[in-house]
Design a protein around this motif. Sequence first.
Motif, PDB file in Angstrom:
ATOM      1  N   ARG A  66      13.896  -0.181  34.003  1.00  0.00           N
ATOM      2  CA  ARG A  66      13.525  -1.337  33.422  1.00  0.00           C
ATOM      3  C   ARG A  66      14.401  -2.976  33.539  1.00  0.00           C
TER       4      ARG A  66
ATOM      5  N   GLU B 170      11.923   5.577  31.135  1.00  0.00           N
ATOM      6  CA  GLU B 170      12.416   5.479  29.502  1.00  0.00           C
ATOM      7  C   GLU B 170      13.681   6.455  29.975  1.00  0.00           C
TER       8      GLU B 170
ATOM      9  N   ASP C  54       5.098  -0.647  26.482  1.00  0.00           N
ATOM     10  CA  ASP C  54       6.124   0.158  25.826  1.00  0.00           C
ATOM     11  C   ASP C  54       7.471  -0.244  26.887  1.00  0.00           C
TER      12      ASP C  54
ATOM     13  N   ASN D 266      11.203   0.400  26.184  1.00  0.00           N
ATOM     14  CA  ASN D 266      11.594   1.819  25.882  1.00  0.00           C
ATOM     15  C   ASN D 266      13.283   0.677  24.918  1.00  0.00           C
TER      16      ASN D 266
END
Length: 117
Positions: free
Chosen positions: A8, A2, A28, A30
């Motif tokens: 990511r 996150e 997830d 983010n």
Amino acid sequence: DERSSTVRADAVRRLATWSPTNAIIVGDFNCTVDDPVLAPLLDGRWHDALADLPASGAGVATHHAFTGRTDGTRIDHVFVSRESDVKSARIVHHNPPGPWASDHWPVLVEIDVPDNG
């Protein structure tokens, strides 16, 4: 991660090269589906099971920070391989009585996966 769009982006690039037959990627991420970080997944053999929903707005939040909020961003995703057919997909904005089980809403997807035999 996150806190790191670089981490990511690296993870998404690796996922985009993964090519098993009839696979599903969930999690997830983010970030919303319109974030450039997700482009390597959506430019290839994967598609967004919730493509009928916007990336953010009224009634599409997938996270709520234990508030029950339903308006916001859609950061939890289900990506399916192109061979699969999404029959239905939705975010379940319902909390049974008692404490919150998670700070994210469930995402429910029905997928028809072809039999490769």
